[in-house]
Design a protein around this motif. Structure first.
Motif, mmCIF file in Angstrom:
data_model
loop_
_atom_site.group_PDB
_atom_site.id
_atom_site.type_symbol
_atom_site.label_atom_id
_atom_site.label_comp_id
_atom_site.label_asym_id
_atom_site.label_seq_id
_atom_site.Cartn_x
_atom_site.Cartn_y
_atom_site.Cartn_z
ATOM 1 N N ALA A 173 2.148 4.134 1.209
ATOM 2 C CA ALA A 173 1.862 2.709 1.009
ATOM 3 C C ALA A 173 3.075 1.989 0.423
ATOM 4 O O ALA A 173 3.418 0.888 0.836
ATOM 5 C CB ALA A 173 0.654 2.529 0.090
ATOM 6 N N THR B 276 -3.941 -5.662 -2.109
ATOM 7 C CA THR B 276 -3.217 -5.555 -0.844
ATOM 8 C C THR B 276 -4.156 -5.778 0.339
ATOM 9 O O THR B 276 -5.366 -5.928 0.174
ATOM 10 C CB THR B 276 -2.534 -4.173 -0.719
ATOM 11 O OG1 THR B 276 -3.512 -3.146 -0.867
ATOM 12 C CG2 THR B 276 -1.436 -4.009 -1.760
ATOM 13 N N GLU C 199 -1.857 -0.935 3.821
ATOM 14 C CA GLU C 199 -1.669 -0.615 2.397
ATOM 15 C C GLU C 199 -3.002 -0.514 1.674
ATOM 16 O O GLU C 199 -3.194 0.365 0.832
ATOM 17 C CB GLU C 199 -0.807 -1.670 1.709
ATOM 18 C CG GLU C 199 0.662 -1.532 1.983
ATOM 19 C CD GLU C 199 1.434 -2.572 1.216
ATOM 20 O OE1 GLU C 199 1.885 -2.247 0.109
ATOM 21 O OE2 GLU C 199 1.580 -3.699 1.733
ATOM 22 N N SER D 98 6.281 -1.230 2.393
ATOM 23 C CA SER D 98 6.340 -2.618 1.940
ATOM 24 C C SER D 98 7.699 -2.970 1.344
ATOM 25 O O SER D 98 7.779 -3.705 0.390
ATOM 26 C CB SER D 98 5.244 -2.855 0.905
ATOM 27 O OG SER D 98 5.465 -2.013 -0.199
#
Length: 162
Positions: free
Chosen positions: A146, A73, A77, A150
């Motif tokens: 994290a 990543t 993240e 996303s």
């Protein structure tokens, strides 16, 4: 697809690790202090026979999953995954150099007798246990954050507009 799989593995393994440590800290720890010492020592020694390989595997998968996510990543993240990697590594180190040596002593005490300062040593074991529980929980929280950053929104904003 690979990042999504890595995230799933990292979050799941770290959640299981934090849950197992949390269960031990909240349920087993206080119970150990409520039963006769001989019972505690015998149970603790027997528990470690199964607990050791299971927890070692959970810590390993958690650390490797977080590390893989760090490498796969970018940006926020990556920083969250790197933090989770450091925290799971800390859980391992605290276990290896804090709890495990005391577990070896407890194993001996279970078949002989504890030393005069056994309560101090057991309190130190509890402190190590609380520390590794906190680091595993913090790692899990970082990975959940994290993961939540996303979703579809991040994917849509990354694709060019028509």
């Amino acid at each position: 697809m690979r990042v999504r799989t890595t995230k799933a593995i990292a979050v799941t393994a770290t959640g299981l690790l934090a849950g197992a440590f949390g269960y031990g800290a909240v349920n087993l720890g206080p119970t150990f202090w409520s039963v006769p010492l001989e019972t505690r020592l015998t149970f603790h020694a027997e528990l470690m026979k199964m607990n050791s390989p299971v927890m070692l595997t959970a810590m390993g998968v958690s650390a490797l999953g977080a590390l893989a996510l760090t490498l796969q990543t970018r940006g926020r993240e990556r920083w969250l995954a790197a933090g989770a990697t450091a925290l799971t590594a800390t859980s391992f180190l605290v276990t290896r150099f804090g709890n495990v040596p005391i577990n070896a002593q407890i194993k001996v005490w279970a078949v002989t007798s504890p030393p005069a300062d056994y309560a101090e040593i057991l309190h130190r074991w509890d402190l190590f246990n609380q520390t590794r529980t906190a680091t595993a929980l913090a790692a899990f929280v970082l990975l959940v954050i994290a993961q939540s950053g996303s979703g579809p929104r991040a994917t849509r904003s990354a694709t060019p507009s028509s």
